[in-house]
Scaffold this active site. Structure first.
Site, PDB file in Angstrom:
ATOM      1  N   CYS A  61     107.778  83.744   7.020  1.00 53.00           N
ATOM      2  CA  CYS A  61     106.497  84.088   6.402  1.00 53.00           C
ATOM      3  C   CYS A  61     105.725  85.124   7.198  1.00 53.00           C
ATOM      4  O   CYS A  61     104.756  85.697   6.699  1.00 53.00           O
ATOM      5  CB  CYS A  61     105.636  82.840   6.242  1.00 53.00           C
ATOM      6  SG  CYS A  61     106.527  81.531   5.392  1.00 53.00           S
TER       7      CYS A  61
ATOM      8  N   HIS B 210     101.756  82.923  -2.293  1.00 54.51           N
ATOM      9  CA  HIS B 210     102.337  83.299  -0.997  1.00 54.51           C
ATOM     10  C   HIS B 210     103.799  83.697  -1.151  1.00 54.51           C
ATOM     11  O   HIS B 210     104.693  82.905  -0.923  1.00 54.51           O
ATOM     12  CB  HIS B 210     102.177  82.104  -0.049  1.00 54.51           C
ATOM     13  CG  HIS B 210     102.936  82.220   1.242  1.00 54.51           C
ATOM     14  ND1 HIS B 210     102.958  83.370   2.010  1.00 54.51           N
ATOM     15  CD2 HIS B 210     103.699  81.306   1.904  1.00 54.51           C
ATOM     16  CE1 HIS B 210     103.714  83.155   3.069  1.00 54.51           C
ATOM     17  NE2 HIS B 210     104.182  81.927   3.039  1.00 54.51           N
TER      18      HIS B 210
ATOM     19  N   CYS C  26     101.325  81.603  10.009  1.00 53.13           N
ATOM     20  CA  CYS C  26     102.377  80.718  10.502  1.00 53.13           C
ATOM     21  C   CYS C  26     103.676  81.018   9.770  1.00 53.13           C
ATOM     22  O   CYS C  26     103.667  81.656   8.722  1.00 53.13           O
ATOM     23  CB  CYS C  26     101.978  79.263  10.291  1.00 53.13           C
ATOM     24  SG  CYS C  26     101.626  78.893   8.560  1.00 53.13           S
TER      25      CYS C  26
END
Lengths: 452, 436
Positions: free
Chosen positions: B99, B392, B422
């Site tokens: 990510c 996301h 994160c």
């Protein structure tokens, strides 16, 4: 864009014979401008005996054209320029108009007839004004008589304007060229000596920066392409919702995309700040963005009415106030200043059933342009409008078949125009050479009979 | 023989954020179900090129990547850039840090600019859950390779006859951590419980995210950050009409074995999403020479990783460590920041990180600090919405955050912005931007 299959059929050998035998309309393939091509192909005849006619002939010779005062019988000519600038009574029309008549049948496909005369409205003497106004009537009628994609238009000169004014050359060249393919039966005025002729007629907008609103698709995208082809750097503007197509337009013309709702209070300021940041200048603004919300007046609601007025005219008025107040849009270079071109519509001239809101907004544009020209005069700037007739776009492709077919044929060229035809007129009015023309609404409609 | 100028690499200069572009993010298996990573990334790049008039330009570098990547997309960035009007002489690099892919790409490009290696760059990221690669079973792969090696039709047929129905079951990629077999949500549920993060505060954070994002769209904030794609104009995950009552009625989705104490629902956890983003960076000289805006300076960034496998630390807590090192290095505290952009993988991730930075014991024992790192002013947190509302698409999140924060800081010279993202594998990246 919708396909005009009838015009395609007429332009086959079988189609031509069949449609002629049935007495059907004969739409021709129009000659359109291609960079590097000659203004016209073939001889240009200048008729008339005024001193202006000599000056025009000299100008055309300077462009390397084959200029004639007389032609052999049956010889093909590409254009006729008839000079009526010295007429003082209706009887004076005879010699020149009959001279024009004698060569009319020799005008080839996509040929041009251009009449040149002085502005009727400024003549006090009734006989003088009658003679000049007479040229207008004969020009429009000649346009109806033209065949095979040929057009007839008038060039009107202000009372004491020198024929050597840049916009006389600019206007003549525009009307002679393939840039005016779908302009017929129209009158282009030259009011002042303002304007400058380009170094390169194929790149008249070299080094300039132009904003085009509604540039994501259709006529707006075509305007962006033509202005880019003529040398301008493009700021392509459209609503955020049309951003994907807007980016495609901007990338095609190597310009910048600005997602912006033109009805926003600060739309003008945001355009100015984008132009200042990315290009350091702003020369041309094309107000193309517009919407339709058609409904018969009896069924009209406030939402439909107000949104059309807000987008098509209120936004332009607000943006112009911001633009004209800013230094960036106020720098005359030589005798050529800023340019504004607005999209009107023949609906705004003739009206159209179910389009009271649209026609009000577009007639509003015509009025706005006429009134704003005085504000631009001091800085050698101009503001003009272009009023398209039936143009083959995604919008007209959605019209019912029969309505669309009728709308297409109801003009002297028996066909719909293309977005590029509108774009060419916008580009001409935006060019330094058109500096003598301001406050005008130029129809690009193939001499449409109604206000489609 | 001329001697190399050894002083040059030390003479760092500023890297600036010029602007960004992304496509609206769409919930997985929705609007972009038929779009590939390359389609989405190309569109995001095309929008960026159009916004800044970069057609025909050779940029110093384009870097970024995807987390869910087909093996055929080994050169995803390069192939995508070849579909844009950028000069094809622009080199491209594929990056992957789960990510944090977008953040790592942007951070390392900024470093290259600061060192004078390049003048301009695009950091980008894309991810598609809808077009995720499907892996075949090891048995089937073995047989197919054998078919590939076969020299005669007979050998080929013989190999093919070995295929059994059981071999055909596709191995869909999961988001489970390979070393623990636990999903990210289950990991986070453990951390949230350990930090005592409540249901109500998570729901409030989720609601604020939706309301802030919706307001930003309505205000036109995203007009120069987002370009529509395939008819989608806004993030499809966005629920402007959400309310605390509605969110409060949802059943827990993660940590169900905690029973009554389970707090994480589908609404306060970020949904799987498709999308792409890109950010344009440059040296000050590049921006000036090309008449481009300078929104913010990319000041610094820091990577961190934690040992989550045996439970010594929470899977998504690495940014807490990265922030400590980054702030210490720059002589800053959390009170020095004007805006905070903390990636909302889960509402509880944001809250757990904030709690950790305020916790004296944690800061002393884990971060090695004398005092707590500081307080995050909640009125400065994720002011234009974040992942809970926008969605996301893993690698695309960094580009979304950097472009948004840079725009917020523009016109506020010297004001600082803080970024925390994160990532899977117990990793994370934090960064500092400064307004111009």
């Amino acid at each position: 864009m919708s396909r005009d299959t009838y015009t395609e059929f007429v332009n086959t050998s079988v189609g031509k014979r069949l449609t002629k035998a049935l007495g059907l309309p004969q739409p021709a393939r129009l000659r359109r401008h291609r960079p590097g091509e000659a203004v016209v192909r073939g001889p240009v005849v200048v008729v008339g005996t005024s001193s202006a006619s000599d000056e025009i002939a000299a100008l055309l010779l300077g462009w390397g054209l084959d200029v004639r005062r007389h032609v052999e019988p049956r010889e093909r000519v590409s254009a006729v320029i008839a000079c009526f600038d010295a007429v003082t009574t209706p009887a004076d029309l005879s010699e020149t108009v009959l001279g024009l008549g004698r060569v009319l049948k020799q005008v080839g496909p996509s040929g041009r007839v251009i009449t040149l005369y002085r502005r009727p409205e400024t003549a006090v003497d009734p006989a003088v004004r009658a003679a000049r106004k007479g040229v207008e009537g004969l020009t429009r009628s000649v346009a109806h008589e033209m065949r095979a994609g040929a057009t007839a238009n008038g060039l009107i000169l202000a009372e004491d304007l020198d024929v050597a004014a840049p916009s006389v050359a600019g206007g003549l060249r525009f009307l002679l060229s393939g840039r005016s393919a779908f302009v017929s039966g129209q009158l282009l005025t030259v009011d002042s000596v303002n304007g400058t002729l380009p170094q390169d007629w194929d790149r008249p907008l070299q080094g300039q920066v132009a904003v085009v609103t509604g540039a994501a698709r259709g006529i707006g995208a075509s305007i962006a392409e033509v202005l880019h082809r003529d040398g301008a750097r493009i700021i392509a503007v459209d609503v955020p919702a049309a951003g994907e197509q807007l980016a495609a337009t901007a990338n095609r013309v190597a310009g910048t995309a600005l997602q912006l709702d033109i009805t926003a209070e600060d739309a003008g300021e945001r355009i100015l700040s984008h132009a200042r940041q990315h290009h350091g200048r702003l020369d041309i603004v094309v107000h193309n963005a517009g919407i339709t919300r058609d409904k018969l007046l009896g069924n009209m609601d406030a939402g439909r009415w107000d949104s059309v007025i807000a987008v098509n005219i209120e936004a332009q008025l607000r943006m112009n106030r911001a633009l004209l107040a800013d230094e960036l849009f106020n720098r005359p270079e030589g005798s050529s200043g800023p340019r504004i071109v607005s999209l009107a519509s023949t609906s705004g001239i003739a009206g159209n059933r179910g389009q009271t809101n649209y026609a009000a907004s577009k007639a509003g544009v015509i009025g706005m342009v006429a009134a704003t020209s005085a504000q631009l005069e001091a800085r050698h700037g101009t503001i003009n409008a272009v009023a398209p007739g039936f143009i083959e776009t995604e919008m007209t492709a959605r019209m019912p078949f029969a309505t669309r077919e009728v709308a297409r044929r109801l003009n002297s060229l028996n066909q719909g125009g293309r977005p590029v035809d509108v774009a060419e007129s916008v580009a001409y009015l935006a060019s330094p050479a058109a500096g003598g023309t301001s406050g005008l609404t130029l129809r690009v409609c193939g001499q449409n009979l109604i206000g489609a | 023989m001329t001697t190399p100028d050894l002083t040059r690499p030390d003479r760092t200069r500023e890297a600036v954020i010029i602007g960004g572009n992304r496509i609206p993010f769409a919930r997985a298996h929705g609007a972009y179900a038929s779009a590939s990573n390359q389609d989405m990334l190309t569109s995001a790049l095309n929008g960026l090129v159009a916004r800044f008039g970069l057609q025909g330009q050779r940029l110093g570098s384009v870097a970024g990547g995807a987390v869910m990547k087909h093996s055929k997309n080994f050169n995803l960035m390069r192939e995508s850039l070849l579909g844009t009007p950028l000069d094809p002489a622009t080199p491209a690099t594929d990056v992957q840090m789960a990510c944090a892919t977008g953040m790592e790409a942007i951070g390392s490009l900024a470093d290259k600019i600061r060192l004078g290696r390049i003048e301009s760059a695009v950091g980008a990221g894309v991810d598609s859950i809808s077009d995720a690669p499907i892996v075949v079973t090891d048995e089937l792969r073995g047989i197919l390779m054998e078919v590939n090696r076969a020299k005669t039709p007979g050998q080929r047929l013989k190999a093919l006859t070995k295929i059994r129905p059981g071999h055909l079951a596709p191995q869909a990629p999961g988001v489970n951590e390979p070393r623990t077999g636990m999903s990210m949500g289950e990991h986070m549920a453990v951390t949230a419980h350990a930090w005592g993060i409540g249901r109500q505060e998570q729901d409030e954070l989720a609601l604020a995210s939706h309301q802030n994002l919706a307001a930003a769209y309505d205000d036109g904030f995203f007009d120069d950050l987002v370009t529509p794609f395939q008819g989608v104009q806004r993030d499809t995950n966005l629920r402007p009409d959400s309310s605390l009552e509605k969110l409060g009625r949802l059943a827990p989705a993660f940590g169900r074995d905690l029973g009554e104490e389970a707090t994480m629902t589908a609404a306060n956890s970020t949904a799987l999403t498709d999308g792409a983003s890109a950010v344009l960076l440059g040296s000050e000289e590049y921006a000036d020479a090309h008449d481009l805006p300078k929104l913010a300076t990319f000041v610094d960034y820091e990577q961190a990783a934690v040992d989550f496998v045996d439970g010594a630390e929470g899977l998504l807590m690495a940014p807490a460590y990265a922030a400590a090192r980054m702030l210490t290095r720059n002589g800053l505290t959390l009170e020095d920041f004007e805006y905070f952009e903390i990636h909302e993988a889960f509402a509880s991730t944001v809250l757990a990180q904030i709690a950790a930075w305020e916790d004296e014991d944690f800061c002393r024992e884990k971060l090695g600090l004398d005092a707590p790192l500081g307080r995050v002013d909640r009125s400065r947190l994720n002011l234009h919405g974040s992942s809970l509302a926008a969605g996301h698409p893993f690698a695309a999140t960094g580009g979304r955050i950097v472009a948004t924060l840079a725009k917020m800081l523009h016109g506020k010279p010297g004001k600082l912005g803080f970024i925390s993202v994160c990532a899977a594998g117990g990793q994370g990246v934090t960064a500092i931007l400064e307004g111009r």
